[in-house]
Scaffold this active site. Structure first.
Site, PDB file in Angstrom:
ATOM      1  N   GLY A 137       0.818  -1.203   0.000  1.00  0.00           N
ATOM      2  CA  GLY A 137       0.000   0.000   0.000  1.00  0.00           C
ATOM      3  C   GLY A 137       0.854   1.257   0.000  1.00  0.00           C
ATOM      4  CB  SER A 138       0.128   4.630   1.323  1.00  0.00           C
ATOM      5  OG  SER A 138      -1.096   4.776   0.619  1.00  0.00           O
ATOM      6  CB  THR A 139       4.487   1.577   3.491  1.00  0.00           C
ATOM      7  OG1 THR A 139       4.129   0.326   2.892  1.00  0.00           O
ATOM      8  CG2 THR A 139       3.686   1.775   4.773  1.00  0.00           C
ATOM      9  CG  PHE A 140       5.891   0.343  -2.987  1.00  0.00           C
ATOM     10  CD1 PHE A 140       6.902  -0.541  -2.675  1.00  0.00           C
ATOM     11  CD2 PHE A 140       5.767   0.766  -4.307  1.00  0.00           C
ATOM     12  CE1 PHE A 140       7.777  -1.014  -3.646  1.00  0.00           C
ATOM     13  CE2 PHE A 140       6.633   0.309  -5.281  1.00  0.00           C
ATOM     14  CZ  PHE A 140       7.638  -0.593  -4.949  1.00  0.00           C
TER      15      PHE A 140
END
Length: 566
Positions: A286-289
């Protein structure tokens, strides 16, 4: 009786004696000449016996010298059914002494086809000694070493376990088996006719296994497991994972999963609870990427943190429409704002400026799609499609952490590279082996020190006034990123009920000491990384900073927290 008859009988007796003597002579010649070699060997085996002396398995210590896996003395109890005169009595006595069922032992003791059966492997030595004193016919005893884990659940998935034969079967016990296992010794003993040893004529000493010192800290590990356990219970989640990593050395100080298990009870624990999911399992980040996408765009020089774009609420990418997580109107957002507010649309716009080939190269450069080299067996390389296999819509989902699968240790290592001024290090669990030096660590530059500094500043904004405010640690600067990823369905598409909530952060952000990753699988009642995972990060980071006596670097936040307390 006539003299003639007596003479005949004497002659017959002499012939008989001569025949017997001849047979005896032939037999003696056969035994002493033809069978001499074989009989000599047989005699030697009857009076000599070669005994194997087991070697102790090396101890596993944490970085402070606390024992995590040790060898304890035990006694194996066996029986020779052919020598057991009272099977029922022996079964009752052994059952009472060893805590076993006599009904299970009795069939073993009456089976005269066998000359050796185990009654109990690695029994309690005190119980076995009490049984030995009874001098029951047919029973035998010999010493063995039993593997024990004195910290019970602490680090169980990392340590793994050794089986009944003291061979590593899982985790580091398996990965380090050749190091931990010693070489057995041998003794050749001479026995008297009653089977008692009277002399040792040859001996080869055993070589003990080597001790191993890990990078794990049992106190930090226990705390991470406790926080995970509470978080999983609070959100009724499926499971959770946490990693605490030193970005300057690659040393993993804690690697926890929940639920966990007691390594001493491994035979009775389901295999699904024994996996070290931080290394072996993958998930969509998700957004951690988004750190990768933004870092690539900065490194390629196509944007700066202050570059501003008009970002709509959604964007069309081939046959897909990408939306923001929360509805909003079209806004002017800087690249820094995109990361702080976790803008899906803005991140995809940056990815389109990069192009699929450049983005794919940077994904590989950050370490995804390949093994990190962490010293743990069964590591997964993750799942990353090569650019040649991307569809038209892939540029719309991979940049925001969909359509790509990573392991927690890969993601923690990528953030550690940014915290380490752009230099990636091999994550490691083994500090050193007794008598040897520290293992070599691969170092490679991922981004420039300048870009790493820009990313750290942007990640600080995520916690200061973005989606990660609940990750703030009073007295310390914090940089990090939230992630909320819908899980893919087995039949295609994404679930609207199953999510992975995560947070990856760096503390203190101004002088990084720790990278902490928290991932919670399928939380209920809330799904966002900033709500579910960020508070767990905060608890782990706060404890570890205090435990390591890291001085506060942001007194203003400490004062603000103090005034906020009612």
């Amino acid at each position: 009786m006539t003299g003639r008859l007596a003479n005949r009988r004497l002659r017959l007796l002499l012939v008989l004696f001569a025949f017997v003597f001849g047979l005896t002579l032939v037999r003696a010649v056969y035994l002493q000449v033809v069978r001499a070699s074989a009989l000599t060997k047989l005699a030697a085996t009857q009076h000599r016996e070669v005994l194997t002396i087991p070697a102790g398995r090396g101890t596993i210590f944490d970085r402070t010298g606390v024992q995590l896996a040790i060898g304890e003395q035990a006694t194996t109890v066996y029986a020779d059914p052919r020598q057991t005169r009272d099977p029922r009595g022996v079964a009752l006595a052994a059952g009472r002494a060893l805590g076993l069922s006599p009904n299970a032992l009795y069939p073993l003791l009456v089976d005269k086809r066998k000359s050796f059966v185990y009654l109990q492997r690695k029994a309690d030595p005190a119980k076995a000694a009490a049984l030995e004193k009874k001098r029951l016919s047919g029973l035998g005893f010999y010493p063995e070493e039993r593997r024990s884990y004195p910290q019970h659940t602490v680090g169980a998935e990392v340590l793994g376990y050794a089986g009944v034969d003291n061979r590593g079967l899982a985790g580091l016990e398996l990965g380090l088996d050749s190091t931990l296992t010693g070489a057995p010794g041998r003794e050749t003993v001479v026995k008297d006719p009653f089977g008692r040893a009277v002399d040792v004529i040859d001996a080869t000493p055993e070589r003990q296994g080597r001790d191993v010192f890990l990078t794990l800290d049992h106190t930090m590990q226990a705390n991470a497991e406790s926080v995970l356990r509470q978080t999983v219970a609070k959100w009724h989640a499926k499971d959770g994972t946490a990693i605490v990593l030193d970005p300057h050395s690659g040393a993993i100080l804690a690697m926890a999963v929940a639920p966990t298990f007691d390594a001493n009870r491994y035979p009775w624990i389901s295999r699904q609870f024994q996996r070290n999911r931080a290394v072996t399992d993958t998930y969509e980040p998700g957004s951690t990427f988004k750190l990768v996408t933004v870092g690539a765009a900065l490194s390629e020089g196509i944007v700066s943190p202050y570059s501003t774009f008009s970002v709509p609420e959604s964007i069309q990418v081939s046959d897909r429409v990408i939306h923001e997580a929360e509805q909003r109107p079209t806004e002017n957002l800087s690249v820094s704002d995109m990361l702080a507010r976790s803008s899906n649309v803005g991140t995809v716009m940056l990815a389109e400026l990069l192009g699929k080939d450049k983005l794919a190269q940077w994904i590989t450069r950050f370490g995804f799609g390949r093994l990190t080299g962490v010293d743990f067996p069964g590591e997964s390389p993750g799942i990353v499609l090569p650019a040649t296999e991307w569809s038209g819509s892939t540029i719309g989902n991979v940049p925001i952490g969909q359509g790509i699968a990573v392991t927690p240790v890969q993601l923690a290592s990528a953030y550690a590279a940014v915290a380490n001024r752009g230099v990636w290090l091999t994550p490691r669990l083994v500090d050193h082996v007794a008598g040897g030096g520290r293992p070599s660590v691969e170092r490679r530059r991922v981004v420039s020190a300048g870009v790493a500094g820009e990313l750290m500043t942007m990640l600080k904004n995520v916690v200061a006034d973005g989606t990660g405010t609940l990750a703030a640690v009073p007295g310390y600067s914090v940089a990090g990123k939230t992630g909320t990823a819908a899980k893919p369905n087995a039949v295609g598409g994404y679930s609207d009920t199953r999510y992975v909530a995560s947070f990856v952060g760096v503390v203190p952000a101004n002088a990084p000491r720790l990278v902490v990753l928290v991932s919670i699988d399928e939380p209920q009642g809330a799904i966002f990384g900033g709500v579910v995972a960020a508070p767990a990060f905060q608890q782990i980071a706060h404890f570890d900073l205090q435990y390591l006596a890291v001085p506060p670097d942001d007194p203003a936040s400490l004062a603000a927290a103090a005034t906020a307390v009612p």
